[in-house]
Scaffold this motif. Structure first.
Motif, mmCIF file in Angstrom:
data_model
loop_
_atom_site.group_PDB
_atom_site.id
_atom_site.type_symbol
_atom_site.label_atom_id
_atom_site.label_comp_id
_atom_site.label_asym_id
_atom_site.label_seq_id
_atom_site.Cartn_x
_atom_site.Cartn_y
_atom_site.Cartn_z
ATOM 1 N N GLY C 48 0.771 -1.247 0.000
ATOM 2 C CA GLY C 48 0.000 0.000 0.000
ATOM 3 C C GLY C 48 0.797 1.290 0.000
ATOM 4 N N VAL C 49 2.129 1.232 -0.111
ATOM 5 C CA VAL C 49 2.872 2.500 -0.090
ATOM 6 C C VAL C 49 2.646 3.298 -1.380
ATOM 7 C CG1 VAL C 49 4.662 1.528 1.415
ATOM 8 C CG2 VAL C 49 5.108 1.725 -1.032
ATOM 9 N N THR C 51 -0.345 3.796 -2.613
ATOM 10 C CA THR C 51 -1.766 4.153 -2.629
ATOM 11 C C THR C 51 -1.988 5.599 -3.087
ATOM 12 O OG1 THR C 51 -2.253 2.593 -0.859
ATOM 13 C CG2 THR C 51 -3.840 4.383 -1.203
ATOM 14 N N SER C 58 -9.549 4.837 -3.269
ATOM 15 C CA SER C 58 -8.137 4.509 -3.046
ATOM 16 C C SER C 58 -7.755 3.312 -3.895
ATOM 17 C CB SER C 58 -7.882 4.095 -1.595
ATOM 18 O OG SER C 58 -8.580 4.871 -0.696
ATOM 19 N N LEU C 59 -6.590 3.368 -4.474
ATOM 20 C CA LEU C 59 -6.106 2.180 -5.157
ATOM 21 C C LEU C 59 -4.594 2.100 -5.091
ATOM 22 C CD1 LEU C 59 -4.837 3.118 -8.052
ATOM 23 C CD2 LEU C 59 -7.230 3.300 -8.666
ATOM 24 N N LYS C 60 -4.102 0.916 -5.398
ATOM 25 C CA LYS C 60 -2.664 0.683 -5.345
ATOM 26 C C LYS C 60 -2.105 0.888 -6.747
ATOM 27 C CE LYS C 60 -2.930 -2.026 -1.175
ATOM 28 N NZ LYS C 60 -2.805 -3.300 -0.453
ATOM 29 N N MET C 108 -0.228 5.831 3.507
ATOM 30 C CA MET C 108 -1.071 5.863 4.708
ATOM 31 C C MET C 108 -1.972 7.097 4.696
ATOM 32 S SD MET C 108 -0.804 3.515 7.120
ATOM 33 C CE MET C 108 0.255 2.080 7.348
ATOM 34 N N ARG C 111 -4.706 6.856 2.034
ATOM 35 C CA ARG C 111 -5.766 5.944 2.427
ATOM 36 C C ARG C 111 -6.596 6.552 3.583
ATOM 37 N NH1 ARG C 111 -9.954 3.677 1.470
ATOM 38 N NH2 ARG C 111 -10.688 2.258 3.072
#
Lengths: 289, 798, 158
Positions: C48-49, C51, C58-60, C108, C111
């Motif tokens: 998730g860094v 994101t 939110s997406l990766k 973080m 998100r």
């Protein structure tokens, strides 16, 4: 971890997507949410020459109820399932299970159709669909056909979906009054596939179980229904002893492969435990507890 | 509040939970990590890696890769050979192949390096390098590494009776190292009333910071300068090594460690990828970037642990320990690239007598080569301290079980007592300070230990499985005194250089390098307290070898014990000069002055004072006759001893007997790191270390199959708990300053990792001991493995 | 491989660029468009860094192709502060020591930013679940959870 080269196509209608699929045949791959396919492409386990992105086809999204049937567009995302009032009202097994798939960001991309059509035994929707007695609408060059979930899953990454076909819709009969659902999933951590998971949908008449489907995730080459277990419970007042016997029967149907999640014995045993838990919660649910 | 308190508060010095200076850039996406570095004309390198654990390289065909547009070069060992760079020395006296020379000795070993316009083409090019291998038999299990018929991992060492760390007895043997009085220990065991013996494994794990390793090497052909941006926890020693390897004068090598996305020991070593990028930049005359992907990180750049230990305790029947004996088989993989002070093949493992007054002890370690990735770094701990603490903390529980004594009681009975400090341990350390009984007592009262044991018994009667784990650890950190510790001959001092500007702000540079510990914040606090200047006016810089004084870097909890001490010492040098200037300004004798928060004042006449700011100004225009102008100092601090942080931890776990899933119901961690500089940062470090300990104890592992294939090298399999799995942490502390550190500080960030791993493991073992488990249960305590124990013991039934 | 022209909104600015279809959104944002706040951690959509926010979700961005963002609205950590004023999640992470090395922080924050719109007044349990797509190696999460609670309060007070 970089994908190989491919040509990218972003059709905006199903007809265009089918035409592209027809044109490129096995050189093409359909990309839905992409969270299974892109990692495989990054590892170069998959190297399609053409990628057909069906995210732009709006007709493939959405959830509606029609004639006692819930119809879910194949490109409906996990988070859309979780946000669906229709589903929570009429078929809560689907959003309950969807909440346990991957993580919030992945659920924004991952789709119900992709999860089913990929044929990965670790995906959760196949077992849910088997439990719910769902059917899938498959569109191909010669039109549409509807196939039941039961019998659709043939092996690992192997389903009844034929070359040139796209899954467009999932149809779930609305469970009647007196039904209950349960879903139990054991995983090592958020974002992992299940070590084992069980989906149960049952119907009670009074205390007696008139109908039950039990289906399992990641304990065989593909998701499957534990039919002997279900037969063992049908027509009976389900008690703890019967649940244990049913779990034993479900375990007998398991054929998991060993990996870091556990050995065959553990996975089989966990399948049994998940079945026990899912039946218990389905019973409580049906009784309105 | 008195004005003195207010003035002190305004400094935001030692003891203050000052908000971090680093944060504004990180929360706005303005950090500068190595992959953010983009230089004009920069190329990207990709390593071609071996699919086999052990194989002869028959041929390498670069043609297809070189034909790909955008590929600039493909390097192999053959290309590096003329430069003498196909092998490189390791910190442990061994050598390591930069690119595989004739054979590969572990899966994912570096075979070729493709340099291309961008990362996409580099990966495409790497795919096109054709390597023909001929597979060889493998050595995977270290217990069979020294079998007579074992395959030879290292052909280059055949016939050599040493591999850089003393004599060896087999082609796959690296070293034997022992410490302690063996005969006295043996005698103590022979005459003991009770003895226990237990095998246990500290399994192979990887620190895997979220940012992988990487660098950008930029060689200026015209000037002959080499600049390398690198994820390094020790940039100065890297500069020295680059010079030793390349022959470029150290004055022309500049290593810059920019913002680092976590290190945890993974970024101490010097890896083949770095060397390849450096060579490629020299060869091509352009900047070359190399960034690992996650699979490469988990598979190659330095695992931790892999210690196969057998612990033994001798005691009297009342549980008073008489002797400790430990035998270790250490799997170092294919090359001895462990990162320890050079003279210490098993690091500081001899701290294994722990917090206990053990009269005699003996430890013996054999290191072996296997066909696995090389390494043996310290993962968030001082060198091999996690392993040492694990063996003694498990063994004391094993002994308690044998004699039927409570784990808390047996600890209390054997603790080194507060009045015994400084304490000489049986294995040669002088523990600086501690109060172990007070720490454990505080924890037991906070959690109602008696109540927990009662609850456990009640649960057992109901068929429920609860475990209580204790760990009362002592660490050895702050390497280290140069008489004992060096890296490649460079003593393990550290340094600080402080410069006070005329208007009273300051810049300070250190030889250490932050990887998230908040050095920019805490170093400034130390200086603020020492010099009476607001920490907000003090700029801290680290990581650029062109500007910072030489230091050995940040790992092994050495920043506060060594770099922090250098900072205090440098600041005090400045204060002494300031005292002279103040005396001159106030026209009094130096001896008439006393330090008062942020000023020197005349004793008995407090209105007569000169603030540090006034003194700073004067330092640039009005100094006593014969004094140099300016106000700055540098200090290279060679610590007289290590520091010995300690703590008392307690875990409460509940085990789902049907699935093996363990829930951490409580985790209570009391740490004593001596003087506390920034409590907010200390707590953050402890939270993070506990979570790493949880990950290691409960799930992380790098498992290999019998062919030497690494299983599970992505974050799908490698266990990093998310917020959902992570327990809540309860923290506590005591303060027992180090007597030899200039401000009494000991270092903290590694304690929670070192202390929590045996604590979790003791809790799991405790859960099963109450049901009569007779053997120790090894980590990782994942659901599958816990279930296997449940199954074996017949506990997974209603 | 022929390049495709794409355009989208990045932090409120219209951007356009040429990409190969295989280029991942994270690489294009970082390397072509120079916004290096979002990071790359695991490349398998677990950490998730990377994101970011795309069209309000939110997406990766390591597991999305840049071409898939064509015509979209992308926000990264660089776009969180508005008119020089930090967003409440940014303030709260600083205040509650919700970051250490800073590598996971942009993901973080992005998100948290979206999560608090999905659930403005979350319980601790809901935070743990809602943030479970983001790994942090440094903080043990405790202060991140606190940061999000504080950010929620700040946003509600506004």
């Amino acid at each position: 971890m970089i994908p190989g080269n491919f040509e990218y196509h972003a059709p905006t209608s199903l007809a265009d997507a089918l035409a592209l699929l027809g044109q490129y045949g096995d050189e093409a791959k359909i990309i839905a949410g992409g969270h299974s396919l892109l990692p495989m492409m990054k590892l170069r386990f998959a190297e399609p020459e053409h990628l057909i992105d069906i995210n732009g086809i709006s007709e493939l999204r959405g959830i509606r109820e029609e004639g006692g049937m819930i119809k879910i567009g194949a490109m409906t995302t996990e988070n859309q399932l979780i946000a669906s009032e229709i589903l929570w009202d009429k078929c809560p097994l689907i959003p309950t299970a969807a909440k346990l798939i991957a993580d919030p960001q992945v659920r924004n991309r991952g789709t119900i159709g992709g999860d089913i059509a990929h044929g990965d035994p670790g995906n959760d929707h196949p077992a849910i669909m088997l439990a719910l007695g769902a059917s899938f609408v498959l569109a191909g060059p010669d039109g549409e056909r509807t196939v039941p979930a039961d019998g659709f899953f043939l092996g690992t990454y192997y389903t009844q979906l034929e070359e040139g076909e796209i899954m467009t819709e999932i149809q779930v009969p609305v469970p009647p009054a007196g039904s209950g659902y349960g879903f139990s999933k054991l995983k090592r951590k958020t974002g992992d596939f299940a070590t084992a998971a069980a989906a149960v949908q049952l119907q009670l008449n009074g205390d007696s179980c008139t109908q039950i489907n039990i289906a399992l995730t990641n304990v065989g080459p593909c998701s499957f229904k534990a039919s002997d277990a279900a037969a063992h419970l049908t027509g009976k007042v389900i008690d703890d002893a019967l649940i244990s016997e049913a779990a034993e029967k479900a375990m007998a149907d398991c054929d998991p492969s060993e990996d870091l999640r556990g050995n065959i014995e553990y996975k089989t045993s966990m399948a049994g435990e998940m079945v026990r838990r899912a039946i218990r919660s389905a019973l409580s649910n049906a009784k309105g507890e | 509040m008195s004005t003195e308190d207010t003035r002190e508060e305004e400094l935001k010095g030692v003891g203050c939970s000052r908000k971090r200076k680093e944060d504004p850039r990180f929360i706005q996406g303005k950090g500068n990590y190595v992959d953010d570095v983009k230089l004009p004309g920069m190329l990207v390198g990709k390593v071609v890696r071996s699919p086999y654990a052990h194989a002869k390289i028959v041929s390498i065909n670069k043609e297809a890769a070189l034909a790909l547009p955008g590929v600039h070069a493909v390097l192999t060992a053959e290309d590096l050979k003329p430069l003498g760079l196909h092998w490189m020395p390791t910190l442990a006296g061994d050598v390591c192949a930069v690119l595989a020379d004739e054979k590969v000795s572990f899966q994912y070993q570096e075979v070729a390096f493709v340099i291309a316009d961008n990362r996409y083409i580099a990966v495409d090019g790497a795919d096109l390098v054709e390597v023909e291998y001929e597979e060889l038999p493998v050595v995977v299990d270290p217990h069979h590494a020294m079998d007579a018929d074992a395959a030879i991992v290292r052909d280059d060492l055949v016939g050599k009776d040493e591999a850089g760390q003393g004599s060896r007895k087999h082609n796959n043997h690296i070293f034997n190292w022992d410490v302690g009085d063996k005969d006295a220990t043996d005698r103590a065991f022979e005459s003991a009333e009770v003895t226990v013996k237990q095998k246990m494994i500290n399994h192979r794990v990887h620190a895997s910071p979220l940012e992988t390793c990487g660098c950008v090497a930029s060689f200026d052909k015209v000037k002959g300068d080499m600049t390398v941006y690198m994820t390094s926890q020790a940039p100065h020693i890297v500069r020295t090594v680059i010079t030793l390897l390349s022959g470029i004068p150290e004055s022309k090598v500049r290593v810059i460690a920019p913002d680092i996305g976590g290190g945890f020991g993974n970024k101490v070593g010097i890896y083949p990828g770095y060397v390849c990028a450096i060579v490629a930049s020299i060869v091509l005359g352009r900047p070359v970037k190399w960034i690992e992907d996650r699979i490469e990180n988990l598979s190659t750049t330095a695992f931790a642990r892999d210690y196969h230990m057998e612990g033994e305790l001798a005691a009297d029947k009342d549980g008073k320990i008489k002797a400790l004996r430990v035998n270790v088989l250490a799997d170092h993989g294919a090359f001895n690239t462990h990162a320890q002070p050079t003279k210490w093949p098993a690091g500081l493992f001899s701290i294994c007598t722990g917090s206990y007054d053990i009269p005699v002890a003996y430890a013996n370690v054999d290191g072996v080569f296997t066909n696995k990735a090389p390494g043996g770094v310290s993962y968030r701990c001082s060198f091999r301290v996690t392993e040492a603490v694990y063996v003694v903390e498990r063994m004391i529980d094993v002994l308690a079980q044998k004699i039927g004594m409570d784990p808390a009681e047996i600890r209390m009975k054997n603790f080194i007592q507060p009045e015994q400090f400084p304490y000489q341990s049986a294995l040669g350390w002088e523990y600086d300070s501690g109060n172990y009984p007070a720490a454990l007592k505080k924890v037991m009262e906070a959690v109602d230990y008696e109540g927990l044991r009662k609850e456990q018994a009640e649960k057992k009667a109901r068929g429920e499985i609860m475990g209580i784990g204790l760990c009362t650890f002592t660490e050895i950190v702050g390497a280290g005194p140069s008489k004992a510790c060096d890296i490649l001959g460079v003593g393990m001092f550290d340094s600080a250089e402080i410069r006070i500007h005329p208007t009273g702000s300051a810049i300070a540079r250190m030889g250490t390098i932050s990887q998230g510990q908040g050095h920019e914040t805490t170093y400034a606090q130390i200086i603020a307290t020492e010099l009476g200047l607001s920490s907000d006016d003090i700029q801290i810089e680290e990581g650029d070898t062109d500007t910072a004084p030489y230091g050995l870097g940040t790992y092994g909890s050495r920043t506060t014990p060594v770099g922090g001490a250098a900072t205090v010492k440098a600041a005090r040098k400045i204060r002494e000069k300031a005292r002279k200037i103040a005396a001159h300004l106030l026209e009094v004798s130096e001896n008439d002055l006393e330090w008062d928060v942020d000023q020197f004042r005349v004793v008995g006449s407090p209105d007569q004072a000169k603030s540090m700011k006034e003194i700073a100004w004067a330092a640039y225009n009005n100094v006593p006759d014969g004094m140099e102008m300016g106000l700055e100092a540098v200090d290279y601090y060679d610590p007289p001893n290590f520091t010995f942080p300690f703590g008392a931890y307690l875990a409460v776990v509940d085990i789902d007997k049907f699935t093996g899933v363990t829930t951490i119901r409580r985790f209570y961690a009391l740490d004593d790191c001596g003087t506390r500089i920034n409590p907010m940062i200390i707590e953050g470090q402890v939270h993070g270390g506990l979570n790493e300990g949880y990950a290691v104890a409960m799930g992380q592992e790098l498992p290999y199959d019998t062919e030497g294939n690494l299983l599970g090298n992505t974050f799908m399999d490698y266990f990093w708990p998310t917020m959902v799995e992570t327990p809540k942490w309860e923290l506590d502390y005591t303060v027992t300053p180090s007597p030899h550190h200039p401000m009494g500080a000991k270092g903290v960030a590694e304690s929670p990792h070192v202390g929590s791993i045996p604590c979790f493991s003791n809790a799991i073992n405790d859960a099963f001991m109450q049901f009569g488990a007779e053997k120790h249960i090894d980590m990782p305590h994942n659901a599958f493995r816990v279930w296997k124990t449940l199954q074996e013991m017949g506990l997974n039934k209603d | 491989m022929a390049k495709t022209h794409i355009q989208f909104t990045l932090n409120g600015q219209a951007v356009e660029t040429l990409v190969e279809p295989r280029e991942l959104l994270i690489h294009v944002i970082r390397e072509q468009l120079g916004q290096t706040g979002s990071h790359i951690g695991c490349e398998t959509s677990h950490c998730g860094v990377c994101t970011v926010d795309l069209n309000g979700a939110s997406l990766k961005s390591c597991t999305v192709l840049a071409v898939q963002a064509n015509g979209g609205d992308v926000t990264t950590v660089e776009g969180l502060a508005q008119s020089g004023e930090l967003h409440a999640v940014q303030e709260a992470f600083m205040q509650e020591h919700g970051l250490q090395c800073g590598f996971c922080t942009p993901g973080m924050l992005m998100r948290s930013y979206r999560f608090l719109q999905e659930n403005p007044n979350p319980t601790e349990e809901e935070i743990r679940v809602g943030m479970s797509g983001n790994l942090c190696r440094c903080t043990g999460y405790q202060n991140i959870i606190k940061s999000i609670q504080v950010a929620a309060q700040k946003l509600q007070a506004k």
